[in-house]
Motif scaffolding. Structure first.
Motif, PDB file in Angstrom:
ATOM      1  N   SER A 172      46.063  59.986  25.389  1.00  0.00           N
ATOM      2  CA  SER A 172      44.747  59.383  25.579  1.00  0.00           C
ATOM      3  C   SER A 172      44.533  59.134  27.071  1.00  0.00           C
ATOM      4  N   VAL A 173      43.294  58.824  27.422  1.00  0.00           N
ATOM      5  CA  VAL A 173      42.982  58.522  28.821  1.00  0.00           C
ATOM      6  C   VAL A 173      43.747  57.285  29.276  1.00  0.00           C
ATOM      7  N   SER A 174      43.820  56.261  28.422  1.00  0.00           N
ATOM      8  CA  SER A 174      44.515  55.033  28.817  1.00  0.00           C
ATOM      9  C   SER A 174      46.010  55.272  28.996  1.00  0.00           C
ATOM     10  N   ALA A 175      46.601  56.075  28.112  1.00  0.00           N
ATOM     11  CA  ALA A 175      48.018  56.391  28.259  1.00  0.00           C
ATOM     12  C   ALA A 175      48.260  57.230  29.503  1.00  0.00           C
ATOM     13  N   THR A 176      47.339  58.152  29.780  1.00  0.00           N
ATOM     14  CA  THR A 176      47.458  58.983  30.979  1.00  0.00           C
ATOM     15  C   THR A 176      47.378  58.132  32.239  1.00  0.00           C
ATOM     16  N   ARG A 177      46.483  57.148  32.231  1.00  0.00           N
ATOM     17  CA  ARG A 177      46.373  56.252  33.385  1.00  0.00           C
ATOM     18  C   ARG A 177      47.702  55.523  33.616  1.00  0.00           C
ATOM     19  N   GLU A 178      48.348  55.093  32.533  1.00  0.00           N
ATOM     20  CA  GLU A 178      49.629  54.398  32.660  1.00  0.00           C
ATOM     21  C   GLU A 178      50.704  55.313  33.214  1.00  0.00           C
ATOM     22  N   VAL A 179      50.720  56.555  32.716  1.00  0.00           N
ATOM     23  CA  VAL A 179      51.705  57.518  33.210  1.00  0.00           C
ATOM     24  C   VAL A 179      51.463  57.816  34.683  1.00  0.00           C
ATOM     25  N   LEU A 180      50.204  58.005  35.074  1.00  0.00           N
ATOM     26  CA  LEU A 180      49.890  58.319  36.467  1.00  0.00           C
ATOM     27  C   LEU A 180      50.282  57.173  37.394  1.00  0.00           C
ATOM     28  N   ALA A 181      50.091  55.935  36.922  1.00  0.00           N
ATOM     29  CA  ALA A 181      50.498  54.784  37.730  1.00  0.00           C
ATOM     30  C   ALA A 181      52.005  54.801  37.948  1.00  0.00           C
ATOM     31  N   ALA A 182      52.741  55.144  36.882  1.00  0.00           N
ATOM     32  CA  ALA A 182      54.192  55.223  37.012  1.00  0.00           C
ATOM     33  C   ALA A 182      54.606  56.378  37.914  1.00  0.00           C
ATOM     34  N   VAL A 183      53.879  57.498  37.809  1.00  0.00           N
ATOM     35  CA  VAL A 183      54.160  58.652  38.666  1.00  0.00           C
ATOM     36  C   VAL A 183      53.975  58.279  40.130  1.00  0.00           C
ATOM     37  N   ASP A 184      52.902  57.536  40.435  1.00  0.00           N
ATOM     38  CA  ASP A 184      52.645  57.128  41.813  1.00  0.00           C
ATOM     39  C   ASP A 184      53.795  56.289  42.363  1.00  0.00           C
ATOM     40  N   GLU A 185      54.433  55.502  41.497  1.00  0.00           N
ATOM     41  CA  GLU A 185      55.528  54.637  41.934  1.00  0.00           C
ATOM     42  C   GLU A 185      56.847  55.382  42.036  1.00  0.00           C
ATOM     43  N   ARG A 186      56.961  56.526  41.346  1.00  0.00           N
ATOM     44  CA  ARG A 186      58.260  57.170  41.187  1.00  0.00           C
ATOM     45  C   ARG A 186      58.353  58.542  41.829  1.00  0.00           C
ATOM     46  N   GLN A 187      57.440  58.871  42.728  1.00  0.00           N
ATOM     47  CA  GLN A 187      57.462  60.210  43.300  1.00  0.00           C
ATOM     48  C   GLN A 187      58.705  60.466  44.143  1.00  0.00           C
ATOM     49  N   ASP A 188      59.362  59.402  44.610  1.00  0.00           N
ATOM     50  CA  ASP A 188      60.576  59.591  45.403  1.00  0.00           C
ATOM     51  C   ASP A 188      61.814  59.754  44.527  1.00  0.00           C
ATOM     52  N   ASP A 189      61.666  59.570  43.208  1.00  0.00           N
ATOM     53  CA  ASP A 189      62.788  59.701  42.279  1.00  0.00           C
ATOM     54  C   ASP A 189      62.379  60.684  41.198  1.00  0.00           C
ATOM     55  N   LEU A 190      62.749  61.951  41.364  1.00  0.00           N
ATOM     56  CA  LEU A 190      62.298  62.996  40.460  1.00  0.00           C
ATOM     57  C   LEU A 190      62.799  62.767  39.035  1.00  0.00           C
ATOM     58  N   HIS A 191      64.000  62.213  38.889  1.00  0.00           N
ATOM     59  CA  HIS A 191      64.536  61.960  37.553  1.00  0.00           C
ATOM     60  C   HIS A 191      63.658  60.966  36.793  1.00  0.00           C
ATOM     61  N   LEU A 192      63.291  59.863  37.444  1.00  0.00           N
ATOM     62  CA  LEU A 192      62.423  58.884  36.800  1.00  0.00           C
ATOM     63  C   LEU A 192      61.034  59.458  36.551  1.00  0.00           C
ATOM     64  N   LEU A 193      60.543  60.256  37.492  1.00  0.00           N
ATOM     65  CA  LEU A 193      59.223  60.846  37.328  1.00  0.00           C
ATOM     66  C   LEU A 193      59.196  61.767  36.106  1.00  0.00           C
ATOM     67  N   LEU A 194      60.205  62.617  35.973  1.00  0.00           N
ATOM     68  CA  LEU A 194      60.251  63.525  34.829  1.00  0.00           C
ATOM     69  C   LEU A 194      60.413  62.748  33.525  1.00  0.00           C
ATOM     70  N   GLY A 195      61.220  61.686  33.562  1.00  0.00           N
ATOM     71  CA  GLY A 195      61.370  60.860  32.377  1.00  0.00           C
ATOM     72  C   GLY A 195      60.058  60.243  31.951  1.00  0.00           C
ATOM     73  N   THR A 196      59.243  59.881  32.923  1.00  0.00           N
ATOM     74  CA  THR A 196      57.942  59.281  32.626  1.00  0.00           C
ATOM     75  C   THR A 196      57.002  60.287  31.986  1.00  0.00           C
ATOM     76  N   VAL A 197      56.831  61.440  32.614  1.00  0.00           N
ATOM     77  CA  VAL A 197      55.839  62.392  32.107  1.00  0.00           C
ATOM     78  C   VAL A 197      56.288  63.058  30.813  1.00  0.00           C
ATOM     79  N   LEU A 198      57.598  63.126  30.579  1.00  0.00           N
ATOM     80  CA  LEU A 198      58.078  63.743  29.351  1.00  0.00           C
ATOM     81  C   LEU A 198      58.238  62.742  28.212  1.00  0.00           C
ATOM     82  N   GLY A 199      58.057  61.462  28.516  1.00  0.00           N
ATOM     83  CA  GLY A 199      58.057  60.478  27.447  1.00  0.00           C
ATOM     84  C   GLY A 199      59.381  59.822  27.171  1.00  0.00           C
ATOM     85  N   ALA A 200      60.371  59.981  28.041  1.00  0.00           N
ATOM     86  CA  ALA A 200      61.665  59.359  27.804  1.00  0.00           C
ATOM     87  C   ALA A 200      61.659  57.888  28.186  1.00  0.00           C
TER      88      ALA A 200
END
Length: 219
Positions: free
Chosen positions: A60-88
């Motif tokens: 959903s748009v709201s879930a995507t907004r949450e993921v994008l916020a996490a992505v913005d915080e985790r761009q320096d840590d690829l492992h956390l970023l991938l975990g976020t976008v893949l749902g782990a």
């Protein structure tokens, strides 16, 4: 680039881009006039990730907004970023319907947590370092429990050959990210590979089953 070029390069219609801009999923461009703005490659990369999360992964748009916020915080840590976008990680929660979410939370609270003993034994044998919170661990545990209830003797040792195949598949998945560019491109590629390849991988398994069935039992 103008919004028309952004639309052409991303494949996202202009009205949809404007909606993402109004909703804060896409940051505003650099204003050049009262009703005009310029957009750069960063907007294009983010728009492609939004398209992958909403259009491909089905968030959903709201879930995507949450993921994008996490992505913005985790761009320096690829492992956390991938975990976020893949749902782990917990950032992936579809909040499209608050009532359904509340009902699901009540159901979860009333349901017994699955026994993760077999999963922990399997991941230990494989040497996998995974989060105890990952939904995938619960799926494996619940599947093994269902098999036991149905009278099928299947435990973590039975899963070992499958885990070994999954391990190699995961390596192949991550190999595809090497030339993807920066974190946003890698996140987009990871979503596309994880979601779009899964049906094809299952179909390949079915093809292989048909072949080996014919080899073993065919006339």
């Amino acid at each position: 680039m103008r919004i028309s070029e952004l639309s052409r390069h991303s494949g996202v219609p202009i009205p949809t881009i404007k909606y993402y801009l109004r909703d804060g999923l896409l940051p505003p461009g650099r204003a050049t006039a009262a009703n005009q703005a310029d957009y750069d490659e960063g907007h294009l990369r983010r728009l492609r990730l939004i398209r992958a999360l909403i259009g491909v992964r089905g968030l959903s748009v709201s879930a995507t907004r949450e993921v994008l916020a996490a992505v913005d915080e985790r761009q320096d840590d690829l492992h956390l970023l991938l975990g976020t976008v893949l749902g782990a990680l917990p950032a992936d929660r579809d909040a499209a319907d608050d009532d359904d979410a509340a009902d699901a939370a009540d159901d979860d609270a009333n349901a017994a947590a699955p026994d993760l003993t077999d999963v922990e034994a399997l991941t230990a044998r494989m040497g996998w370092k995974v989060s105890s919170r990952t939904p995938a661990a619960q799926v494996v545990a619940e599947t093994l429990e269902t098999l036991r209830v149905l009278g099928v003797e299947f435990d973590w040792r039975s899963l070992l050959p499958y885990a070994e195949l999954a391990d190699r598949t995961a390596e192949l998945d991550l190999d595809q990210l090497r030339d993807a560019g920066g974190p946003l491109q890698q996140a987009e590629r990871a979503v596309l590979l994880a979601v779009l390849l899964e049906p094809a991988l299952l179909a390949l398994r079915r093809l292989a089953q048909e072949h080996h069935s014919a080899q073993r039992y065919g006339g």
